[in-house]
Design a protein around this motif. Structure first.
Motif, PDB file in Angstrom:
ATOM      1  N   ALA A 120     -17.996   1.934   2.803  1.00  0.00           N
ATOM      2  CA  ALA A 120     -17.385   2.396   1.545  1.00  0.00           C
ATOM      3  C   ALA A 120     -16.491   1.327   0.924  1.00  0.00           C
ATOM      4  CB  ALA A 120     -16.604   3.670   1.808  1.00  0.00           C
ATOM      5  N   PRO A 121     -17.050   0.188   0.544  1.00  0.00           N
ATOM      6  CA  PRO A 121     -16.203  -0.867  -0.021  1.00  0.00           C
ATOM      7  C   PRO A 121     -15.512  -0.454  -1.324  1.00  0.00           C
ATOM      8  CG  PRO A 121     -18.518  -1.474  -0.142  1.00  0.00           C
ATOM      9  CD  PRO A 121     -18.445  -0.212   0.639  1.00  0.00           C
ATOM     10  N   SER A 122     -16.158   0.380  -2.134  1.00  0.00           N
ATOM     11  CA  SER A 122     -15.514   0.805  -3.383  1.00  0.00           C
ATOM     12  C   SER A 122     -14.326   1.718  -3.099  1.00  0.00           C
ATOM     13  CB  SER A 122     -16.519   1.509  -4.297  1.00  0.00           C
ATOM     14  OG  SER A 122     -17.034   2.660  -3.675  1.00  0.00           O
ATOM     15  N   LEU A 123     -14.413   2.498  -2.041  1.00  0.00           N
ATOM     16  CA  LEU A 123     -13.285   3.357  -1.659  1.00  0.00           C
ATOM     17  C   LEU A 123     -12.088   2.505  -1.241  1.00  0.00           C
ATOM     18  CD1 LEU A 123     -12.133   6.181  -1.069  1.00  0.00           C
ATOM     19  CD2 LEU A 123     -13.106   5.994   1.221  1.00  0.00           C
ATOM     20  N   VAL A 124     -12.345   1.400  -0.574  1.00  0.00           N
ATOM     21  CA  VAL A 124     -11.265   0.493  -0.173  1.00  0.00           C
ATOM     22  C   VAL A 124     -10.552  -0.027  -1.417  1.00  0.00           C
ATOM     23  CG1 VAL A 124     -10.728  -1.704   0.941  1.00  0.00           C
ATOM     24  CG2 VAL A 124     -12.369  -0.150   1.989  1.00  0.00           C
ATOM     25  N   GLU A 125     -11.305  -0.386  -2.447  1.00  0.00           N
ATOM     26  CA  GLU A 125     -10.691  -0.870  -3.682  1.00  0.00           C
ATOM     27  C   GLU A 125      -9.828   0.211  -4.326  1.00  0.00           C
ATOM     28  OE1 GLU A 125     -13.573  -2.524  -6.332  1.00  0.00           O
ATOM     29  OE2 GLU A 125     -14.363  -3.873  -4.807  1.00  0.00           O
ATOM     30  N   GLN A 126     -10.307   1.446  -4.329  1.00  0.00           N
ATOM     31  CA  GLN A 126      -9.537   2.551  -4.899  1.00  0.00           C
ATOM     32  C   GLN A 126      -8.251   2.793  -4.101  1.00  0.00           C
ATOM     33  OE1 GLN A 126     -12.196   5.876  -4.979  1.00  0.00           O
ATOM     34  NE2 GLN A 126     -13.505   4.996  -6.564  1.00  0.00           N
ATOM     35  N   LEU A 127      -8.354   2.717  -2.776  1.00  0.00           N
ATOM     36  CA  LEU A 127      -7.174   2.915  -1.934  1.00  0.00           C
ATOM     37  C   LEU A 127      -6.145   1.811  -2.152  1.00  0.00           C
ATOM     38  CD1 LEU A 127      -8.828   4.111   1.391  1.00  0.00           C
ATOM     39  CD2 LEU A 127      -7.434   5.461  -0.157  1.00  0.00           C
ATOM     40  N   LEU A 128      -6.616   0.579  -2.297  1.00  0.00           N
ATOM     41  CA  LEU A 128      -5.696  -0.531  -2.551  1.00  0.00           C
ATOM     42  C   LEU A 128      -4.999  -0.364  -3.899  1.00  0.00           C
ATOM     43  CD1 LEU A 128      -7.712  -3.570  -1.169  1.00  0.00           C
ATOM     44  CD2 LEU A 128      -5.665  -2.529  -0.193  1.00  0.00           C
ATOM     45  N   ALA A 129      -5.721   0.097  -4.909  1.00  0.00           N
ATOM     46  CA  ALA A 129      -5.107   0.333  -6.222  1.00  0.00           C
ATOM     47  C   ALA A 129      -4.062   1.437  -6.123  1.00  0.00           C
ATOM     48  CB  ALA A 129      -6.181   0.702  -7.243  1.00  0.00           C
ATOM     49  N   ALA A 130      -4.354   2.485  -5.353  1.00  0.00           N
ATOM     50  CA  ALA A 130      -3.390   3.569  -5.180  1.00  0.00           C
ATOM     51  C   ALA A 130      -2.146   3.070  -4.439  1.00  0.00           C
ATOM     52  CB  ALA A 130      -4.032   4.732  -4.424  1.00  0.00           C
ATOM     53  N   LEU A 131      -2.345   2.212  -3.449  1.00  0.00           N
ATOM     54  CA  LEU A 131      -1.201   1.662  -2.714  1.00  0.00           C
ATOM     55  C   LEU A 131      -0.331   0.783  -3.604  1.00  0.00           C
ATOM     56  CD1 LEU A 131      -2.693   0.760   0.774  1.00  0.00           C
ATOM     57  CD2 LEU A 131      -0.875   2.389   0.291  1.00  0.00           C
ATOM     58  N   ARG A 132      -0.970   0.020  -4.498  1.00  0.00           N
ATOM     59  CA  ARG A 132      -0.203  -0.824  -5.415  1.00  0.00           C
ATOM     60  C   ARG A 132       0.705   0.011  -6.308  1.00  0.00           C
ATOM     61  NH1 ARG A 132      -5.061  -3.052  -6.825  1.00  0.00           N
ATOM     62  NH2 ARG A 132      -5.675  -4.585  -5.308  1.00  0.00           N
ATOM     63  N   ALA A 133       0.290   1.238  -6.611  1.00  0.00           N
ATOM     64  CA  ALA A 133       1.074   2.104  -7.495  1.00  0.00           C
ATOM     65  C   ALA A 133       2.287   2.709  -6.791  1.00  0.00           C
ATOM     66  CB  ALA A 133       0.180   3.212  -8.048  1.00  0.00           C
ATOM     67  N   LEU A 134       2.293   2.699  -5.468  1.00  0.00           N
ATOM     68  CA  LEU A 134       3.412   3.287  -4.714  1.00  0.00           C
ATOM     69  C   LEU A 134       4.587   2.319  -4.645  1.00  0.00           C
ATOM     70  CD1 LEU A 134       1.624   4.867  -1.623  1.00  0.00           C
ATOM     71  CD2 LEU A 134       2.657   6.075  -3.546  1.00  0.00           C
ATOM     72  N   PRO A 135       5.803   2.853  -4.641  1.00  0.00           N
ATOM     73  CA  PRO A 135       6.976   1.993  -4.448  1.00  0.00           C
ATOM     74  C   PRO A 135       6.984   1.383  -3.042  1.00  0.00           C
ATOM     75  CG  PRO A 135       7.623   4.232  -5.096  1.00  0.00           C
ATOM     76  CD  PRO A 135       6.161   4.234  -4.882  1.00  0.00           C
ATOM     77  N   HIS A 136       7.704   0.280  -2.901  1.00  0.00           N
ATOM     78  CA  HIS A 136       7.761  -0.416  -1.610  1.00  0.00           C
ATOM     79  C   HIS A 136       8.276   0.499  -0.500  1.00  0.00           C
ATOM     80  CE1 HIS A 136       6.725  -4.486  -2.869  1.00  0.00           C
ATOM     81  NE2 HIS A 136       7.352  -4.202  -4.003  1.00  0.00           N
ATOM     82  N   ASP A 137       9.282   1.305  -0.795  1.00  0.00           N
ATOM     83  CA  ASP A 137       9.834   2.179   0.241  1.00  0.00           C
ATOM     84  C   ASP A 137       8.809   3.192   0.735  1.00  0.00           C
ATOM     85  OD1 ASP A 137      12.250   0.880   0.191  1.00  0.00           O
ATOM     86  OD2 ASP A 137      13.171   2.305  -1.221  1.00  0.00           O
ATOM     87  N   SER A 138       7.996   3.704  -0.165  1.00  0.00           N
ATOM     88  CA  SER A 138       6.954   4.654   0.240  1.00  0.00           C
ATOM     89  C   SER A 138       5.915   3.980   1.122  1.00  0.00           C
ATOM     90  CB  SER A 138       6.274   5.255  -0.989  1.00  0.00           C
ATOM     91  OG  SER A 138       7.175   6.029  -1.733  1.00  0.00           O
ATOM     92  N   ARG A 139       5.538   2.761   0.746  1.00  0.00           N
ATOM     93  CA  ARG A 139       4.574   2.022   1.573  1.00  0.00           C
ATOM     94  C   ARG A 139       5.145   1.738   2.954  1.00  0.00           C
ATOM     95  NH1 ARG A 139       2.775  -2.822  -2.239  1.00  0.00           N
ATOM     96  NH2 ARG A 139       4.007  -1.895  -3.869  1.00  0.00           N
ATOM     97  N   ARG A 140       6.442   1.431   3.003  1.00  0.00           N
ATOM     98  CA  ARG A 140       7.084   1.160   4.285  1.00  0.00           C
ATOM     99  C   ARG A 140       7.075   2.423   5.157  1.00  0.00           C
ATOM    100  NH1 ARG A 140      11.303  -1.377   2.520  1.00  0.00           N
ATOM    101  NH2 ARG A 140      10.392  -3.401   2.949  1.00  0.00           N
TER     102      ARG A 140
END
Length: 64
Positions: free
Chosen positions: A22-42
């Motif tokens: 699912a390479p396209s799903l990986v791209e979607q997940l990365l875009a969603a992660l970019r939208a999250l604040p740093h603290d949420s990602r941490r």
């Protein structure tokens, strides 16, 4: 040490499957992660570490 290699190998298998199937799903997940604040990602990272440690501990207790 064997448990470490087992866990690392399983992570690589799962990661490889995601990229292969699912390479396209990986791209979607990365875009969603970019939208999250740093603290949420941490917090997501710390939660993943905690869950992973519990799973490795459970596997060790079961004889892996």
């Amino acid at each position: 040490m064997a448990t470490f290699f087992l866990a690392l190998g399983l992570v690589l298998v799962v990661e490889g499957l995601v990229y292969a199937l699912a390479p396209s799903l990986v791209e979607q997940l990365l875009a969603a992660l970019r939208a999250l604040p740093h603290d949420s990602r941490r917090l997501i990272g710390l939660g993943s570490i905690a869950i992973g440690l519990v799973l490795v501990w459970c596997a060790k207790m079961l004889g892996a």
